[in-house]
Design a protein around this motif. Structure first.
Motif, PDB file in Angstrom:
ATOM      1  N   LEU A 202     -11.164 -14.804   1.603  1.00 47.21           N
ATOM      2  CA  LEU A 202     -10.791 -13.515   2.523  1.00 47.21           C
ATOM      3  C   LEU A 202      -9.866 -13.858   3.510  1.00 47.21           C
ATOM      4  CD1 LEU A 202     -14.575 -12.499   3.189  1.00 47.21           C
ATOM      5  CD2 LEU A 202     -13.049 -11.542   1.438  1.00 47.21           C
ATOM      6  N   HIS A 203      -8.940 -14.500   3.406  1.00 48.65           N
ATOM      7  CA  HIS A 203      -7.789 -15.063   4.090  1.00 48.65           C
ATOM      8  C   HIS A 203      -6.709 -13.754   4.025  1.00 48.65           C
ATOM      9  CE1 HIS A 203      -3.814 -16.653   4.767  1.00 48.65           C
ATOM     10  NE2 HIS A 203      -4.457 -17.600   5.495  1.00 48.65           N
ATOM     11  N   PRO A 204      -6.106 -13.414   5.072  1.00 50.71           N
ATOM     12  CA  PRO A 204      -5.351 -11.967   4.970  1.00 50.71           C
ATOM     13  C   PRO A 204      -4.161 -12.086   3.848  1.00 50.71           C
ATOM     14  CG  PRO A 204      -5.112 -13.463   7.086  1.00 50.71           C
ATOM     15  CD  PRO A 204      -6.333 -14.040   6.360  1.00 50.71           C
ATOM     16  N   GLN A 205      -3.976 -13.256   3.311  1.00 50.18           N
ATOM     17  CA  GLN A 205      -2.867 -13.177   2.504  1.00 50.18           C
ATOM     18  C   GLN A 205      -3.309 -13.296   1.073  1.00 50.18           C
ATOM     19  OE1 GLN A 205      -0.838 -16.691   4.035  1.00 50.18           O
ATOM     20  NE2 GLN A 205       0.886 -15.552   4.159  1.00 50.18           N
ATOM     21  N   THR A 206      -4.676 -13.362   0.787  1.00 48.23           N
ATOM     22  CA  THR A 206      -5.263 -13.211  -0.481  1.00 48.23           C
ATOM     23  C   THR A 206      -5.444 -11.807  -1.059  1.00 48.23           C
ATOM     24  OG1 THR A 206      -6.642 -15.306   0.108  1.00 48.23           O
ATOM     25  CG2 THR A 206      -7.204 -13.855  -1.980  1.00 48.23           C
ATOM     26  N   LEU A 207      -4.512 -11.473  -2.131  1.00 54.24           N
ATOM     27  CA  LEU A 207      -4.389 -10.068  -2.583  1.00 54.24           C
ATOM     28  C   LEU A 207      -4.970 -10.091  -4.096  1.00 54.24           C
ATOM     29  CD1 LEU A 207      -0.704  -9.376  -1.529  1.00 54.24           C
ATOM     30  CD2 LEU A 207      -2.707  -9.151  -0.057  1.00 54.24           C
ATOM     31  N   LEU A 208      -5.613  -8.716  -4.363  1.00 56.54           N
ATOM     32  CA  LEU A 208      -5.533  -8.421  -5.675  1.00 56.54           C
ATOM     33  C   LEU A 208      -4.188  -7.829  -5.975  1.00 56.54           C
ATOM     34  CD1 LEU A 208      -9.424  -6.901  -5.424  1.00 56.54           C
ATOM     35  CD2 LEU A 208      -8.370  -9.573  -6.150  1.00 56.54           C
ATOM     36  N   CYS A 209      -3.380  -8.355  -6.978  1.00 55.33           N
ATOM     37  CA  CYS A 209      -2.211  -7.581  -7.016  1.00 55.33           C
ATOM     38  C   CYS A 209      -2.023  -6.840  -8.312  1.00 55.33           C
ATOM     39  CB  CYS A 209      -0.889  -8.846  -7.261  1.00 55.33           C
ATOM     40  SG  CYS A 209      -0.749  -9.621  -5.551  1.00 55.33           S
ATOM     41  N   TYR A 210      -1.174  -5.880  -8.211  1.00 52.66           N
ATOM     42  CA  TYR A 210      -0.751  -4.974  -9.254  1.00 52.66           C
ATOM     43  C   TYR A 210       0.472  -4.615  -9.537  1.00 52.66           C
ATOM     44  CZ  TYR A 210      -1.740  -1.828  -5.152  1.00 52.66           C
ATOM     45  OH  TYR A 210      -1.750  -1.382  -4.127  1.00 52.66           O
ATOM     46  N   GLU A 211       1.383  -5.208  -8.687  1.00 53.05           N
ATOM     47  CA  GLU A 211       2.920  -5.069  -8.755  1.00 53.05           C
ATOM     48  C   GLU A 211       3.345  -6.567  -8.339  1.00 53.05           C
ATOM     49  OE1 GLU A 211       3.341  -0.515  -6.942  1.00 53.05           O
ATOM     50  OE2 GLU A 211       4.634  -1.919  -6.234  1.00 53.05           O
ATOM     51  N   MET A 212       4.556  -6.706  -9.164  1.00 54.89           N
ATOM     52  CA  MET A 212       5.389  -7.996  -8.960  1.00 54.89           C
ATOM     53  C   MET A 212       6.825  -7.823  -8.816  1.00 54.89           C
ATOM     54  SD  MET A 212       5.254 -11.308 -11.153  1.00 54.89           S
ATOM     55  CE  MET A 212       6.685 -11.163 -12.144  1.00 54.89           C
ATOM     56  N   ASN A 213       7.287  -8.085  -7.737  1.00 53.08           N
ATOM     57  CA  ASN A 213       8.936  -7.876  -7.696  1.00 53.08           C
ATOM     58  C   ASN A 213       9.281  -6.256  -7.699  1.00 53.08           C
ATOM     59  OD1 ASN A 213       9.157 -10.733  -7.118  1.00 53.08           O
ATOM     60  ND2 ASN A 213       9.831 -11.139  -9.163  1.00 53.08           N
ATOM     61  N   GLY A 214       8.499  -5.562  -7.327  1.00 52.78           N
ATOM     62  CA  GLY A 214       8.763  -4.042  -7.436  1.00 52.78           C
ATOM     63  C   GLY A 214       8.479  -3.215  -8.532  1.00 52.78           C
ATOM     64  N   ALA A 215       7.749  -3.924  -9.501  1.00 53.13           N
ATOM     65  CA  ALA A 215       7.503  -3.223 -10.613  1.00 53.13           C
ATOM     66  C   ALA A 215       5.902  -3.549 -10.920  1.00 53.13           C
ATOM     67  CB  ALA A 215       8.204  -3.812 -12.016  1.00 53.13           C
ATOM     68  N   PRO A 216       5.373  -2.579 -11.749  1.00 54.11           N
ATOM     69  CA  PRO A 216       3.767  -2.592 -12.077  1.00 54.11           C
ATOM     70  C   PRO A 216       4.025  -4.020 -12.822  1.00 54.11           C
ATOM     71  CG  PRO A 216       4.709  -0.635 -12.905  1.00 54.11           C
ATOM     72  CD  PRO A 216       6.025  -1.436 -12.331  1.00 54.11           C
ATOM     73  N   LEU A 217       2.728  -4.827 -12.580  1.00 53.14           N
ATOM     74  CA  LEU A 217       2.505  -6.123 -12.929  1.00 53.14           C
ATOM     75  C   LEU A 217       2.414  -6.288 -14.494  1.00 53.14           C
ATOM     76  CD1 LEU A 217       1.617  -8.872 -11.771  1.00 53.14           C
ATOM     77  CD2 LEU A 217      -0.740  -8.307 -12.238  1.00 53.14           C
TER      78      LEU A 217
END
Ligand code: MTE
Ligand code: MO
Length: 266
Positions: A202-217
């Motif tokens: 739950l650290h503020p930098q822990t993300l569920l990511c759907y994009e990488m370097n400006g493009a969809p993952l």
């Protein structure tokens, strides 16, 4: 009659003999200790004395983890494409699934009586979006600065109330009572799985990511959703995430079972 040289030679010989004996003895002792060590029963792929040392390290890591400490962030211009590293569990992706996996859902369980909530990609996208440029650090010794976009797991916990048995929404300033101490994560079919301590999850930098370097993952980097947790090594940044569960029991962890530090912070 012995000459002074003979005396010196004898002395050197006896010294080296003694030296050899000492070295031999310590070798034997080392060998004995080693035999003893490898003869110990194994726990998660490690002889128990080594496991105890790792556990001590983990306790120190837990005790010294400061949730207000942030991993360094970088200018977006520094972001690069990371190599594709680690495909465990990803062979379970159904053939024919859209590359972005947009039809899939993420399952999250926890709360008062093991409630389950599901999220489609659009629903995750509707939650507060966070962009951050952080370093992906692999224990193999490489690291790459990457720009990520996604939703904080903390924000998901805030909207669902699943992170505590009280069911209260998560608020970093007023953590709910009975916050689960652990968070488990897995790919579908459990081909890869990681365990996290809740302060890191739950650290503020822990993300569920759907994009990488400006493009969809991309599929290789874990589409539709992967975890980015810059306070941990790459091994904890699970790709192709299927399930998250808040729990009282330390969740299994693929690499911890193979002898790595369960905590894997840095
Ligand atoms: N599902 C899954 N996720 C995974 C792995 C894996 O083998 N399977 N490997 C991990 C490791 S060791 C690293 S370093 C990162 C690499 O992420 P990348 O391929 O996007 O660079 O993914 C992590 N997440
Ligand atoms: Mo890694």
């Amino acid at each position: 009659m012995s000459t002074p040289e003979d005396a010196v030679t004898r002395q050197v010989r006896s010294m080296s003999r003694r030296g050899f004996a000492t070295a031999g003895l310590s070798l034997l002792a080392g060998y004995g200790a080693w035999r003893w060590l490898v003869g110990r029963s194994e726990e998660d792929g490690l002889a128990w004395p080594l496991r105890r040392i790792l556990e001590l390290n983990e306790r120190l890591a837990m005790a010294s983890f400061d949730p207000s400490r942030r991993a360094p962030e970088f200018a977006t211009s520094r972001a690069r494409e990371p190599r594709v590293n680690g495909v465990l569990g990803m062979e379970d992706r159904p053939v024919g699934e859209a590359d972005d996996g947009s039809g899939r859902v993420l399952k999250v369980t926890g709360g008062a009586q093991g409630l389950e909530k599901t999220f489609r990609l659009e629903e995750l996208r509707a939650l507060p979006r966070v962009e951050q440029t952080t370093e992906l650090k692999c224990i193999e010794g490489w690291s790459t600065v990457v720009q990520w976009a996604g939703v904080r797991l903390a924000d998901l916990a805030a909207t669902t109330g699943l992170s505590s048995t009280s069911g209260q929404p998560y608020d970093p300033n007023r953590p709910p009572s009975h916050l689960f101490p652990y968070v488990g994560m897995a790919t579908a079919q459990d081909g890869y799985y990681v365990g996290l301590d809740t302060p890191s999850a739950l650290h503020p930098q822990t993300l569920l990511c759907y994009e990488m370097n400006g493009a969809p993952l991309s599929a290789d980097h874990g589409a539709p959703v992967r975890v980015v947790i810059p306070v941990k090594y790459g091994i904890k940044n699970i790709k192709w995430l299927d399930r998250i569960w808040f729990t009282d029991r330390r969740p299994p962890d693929y690499w911890a079972e193979r002898g790595y530090d369960w905590y894997a912070g840095h």
